[in-house]
Motif scaffolding. Structure first.
Motif, mmCIF file in Angstrom:
data_model
loop_
_atom_site.group_PDB
_atom_site.id
_atom_site.type_symbol
_atom_site.label_atom_id
_atom_site.label_comp_id
_atom_site.label_asym_id
_atom_site.label_seq_id
_atom_site.Cartn_x
_atom_site.Cartn_y
_atom_site.Cartn_z
ATOM 1 N N VAL A 24 0.859 -1.190 0.000
ATOM 2 C CA VAL A 24 0.000 0.000 0.000
ATOM 3 C C VAL A 24 0.893 1.238 0.000
ATOM 4 C CG1 VAL A 24 -1.764 1.232 1.322
ATOM 5 C CG2 VAL A 24 -1.772 -1.251 1.270
ATOM 6 N N THR A 25 0.473 2.269 -0.724
ATOM 7 C CA THR A 25 1.252 3.503 -0.765
ATOM 8 C C THR A 25 1.223 4.200 0.602
ATOM 9 O OG1 THR A 25 -0.644 4.776 -1.535
ATOM 10 C CG2 THR A 25 0.831 3.897 -3.222
ATOM 11 N N LYS A 26 2.263 4.982 0.863
ATOM 12 C CA LYS A 26 2.351 5.743 2.104
ATOM 13 C C LYS A 26 1.145 6.667 2.222
ATOM 14 C CE LYS A 26 4.963 6.783 5.662
ATOM 15 N NZ LYS A 26 5.357 5.798 6.641
ATOM 16 N N LEU A 109 7.641 5.814 -1.002
ATOM 17 C CA LEU A 109 6.474 5.486 -1.814
ATOM 18 C C LEU A 109 5.527 4.561 -1.064
ATOM 19 C CD1 LEU A 109 4.933 5.476 -4.513
ATOM 20 C CD2 LEU A 109 6.401 3.592 -5.242
ATOM 21 N N TRP A 110 6.088 3.564 -0.369
ATOM 22 C CA TRP A 110 5.285 2.519 0.258
ATOM 23 C C TRP A 110 5.108 2.721 1.754
ATOM 24 C CZ3 TRP A 110 3.002 0.193 -3.463
ATOM 25 C CH2 TRP A 110 3.655 -0.105 -4.654
ATOM 26 N N SER A 111 4.000 2.260 2.251
ATOM 27 C CA SER A 111 3.802 2.131 3.690
ATOM 28 C C SER A 111 4.820 1.114 4.199
ATOM 29 C CB SER A 111 2.382 1.627 3.952
ATOM 30 O OG SER A 111 2.244 1.171 5.262
ATOM 31 N N ALA A 112 5.218 1.212 5.450
ATOM 32 C CA ALA A 112 6.209 0.285 6.009
ATOM 33 C C ALA A 112 5.652 -1.129 6.143
ATOM 34 C CB ALA A 112 6.682 0.780 7.364
ATOM 35 N N SER A 113 4.342 -1.268 6.225
ATOM 36 C CA SER A 113 3.735 -2.586 6.397
ATOM 37 C C SER A 113 3.402 -3.207 5.043
ATOM 38 C CB SER A 113 2.486 -2.479 7.262
ATOM 39 O OG SER A 113 1.553 -1.626 6.645
ATOM 40 N N TYR A 114 3.072 -4.485 5.065
ATOM 41 C CA TYR A 114 2.635 -5.187 3.858
ATOM 42 C C TYR A 114 1.819 -6.398 4.272
ATOM 43 C CZ TYR A 114 6.538 -8.420 4.789
ATOM 44 O OH TYR A 114 7.400 -9.321 5.370
ATOM 45 N N PHE A 115 1.085 -6.967 3.317
ATOM 46 C CA PHE A 115 0.344 -8.203 3.548
ATOM 47 C C PHE A 115 1.054 -9.318 2.800
ATOM 48 C CE2 PHE A 115 -2.508 -11.388 1.787
ATOM 49 C CZ PHE A 115 -3.080 -11.899 2.947
#
Length: 138
Positions: A24-26, A109-115
């Protein structure tokens, strides 16, 4: 010869490992256009190839992307994710300077988390039943 689908072999193992990844984007900013996503897919395919991993599917919307990767057991999924996010962020900023406006606070660009979810194969209930029905020696 029988069709074994995505089954791959290593030096000491036979495997089929798939993971569904979502980035997910920041700040969930609506960042991507079709052009961005097309280039992002190629960047992610290149990164996957460097890890001996196959990007089986890729798609996304304005604020997130989905990947389906087929990976060998020697690959730590967290390292693959780190590289996918890092390389894509860096290259997208270089190739699309207009994306910089979305980095105004975090420079990311990206949120620090991910699925990450494991996918494929038989459902857990079927696997449990199969294991329970093994003939354990007496």
């Amino acid at each position: 010869m029988a069709d074994h689908g995505d089954i791959r072999t290593g030096r000491r193992c036979v495997f089929v490992l798939h993971a569904h990844l979502v980035f997910v984007t920041k700040f969930r900013h609506p960042v991507f256009t079709r052009t961005h996503l097309e280039r992002m897919e190629q960047i992610m395919r290149d990164v996957c190839a460097d890890f001996d991993t196959e990007l089986a599917e890729f798609n996304g919307e304005t604020d997130h992307v989905h990947l389906l990767v087929n990976f060998p057991p020697k690959v730590a999924l967290s390292k693959l994710v780190n590289s996918l996010k890092g390389v894509s962020s860096r290259r997208m900023r270089q190739e699309f300077p207009e994306l910089v406006r979305h980095y105004w606070r975090a420079n990311k660009l990206w949120s620090a988390s991910y699925f990450a979810g494991s996918v494929g194969g038989a459902p857990l209930t079927v696997l449990r039943q199969y294991i329970e029905q093994q003939n354990r020696p007496g």
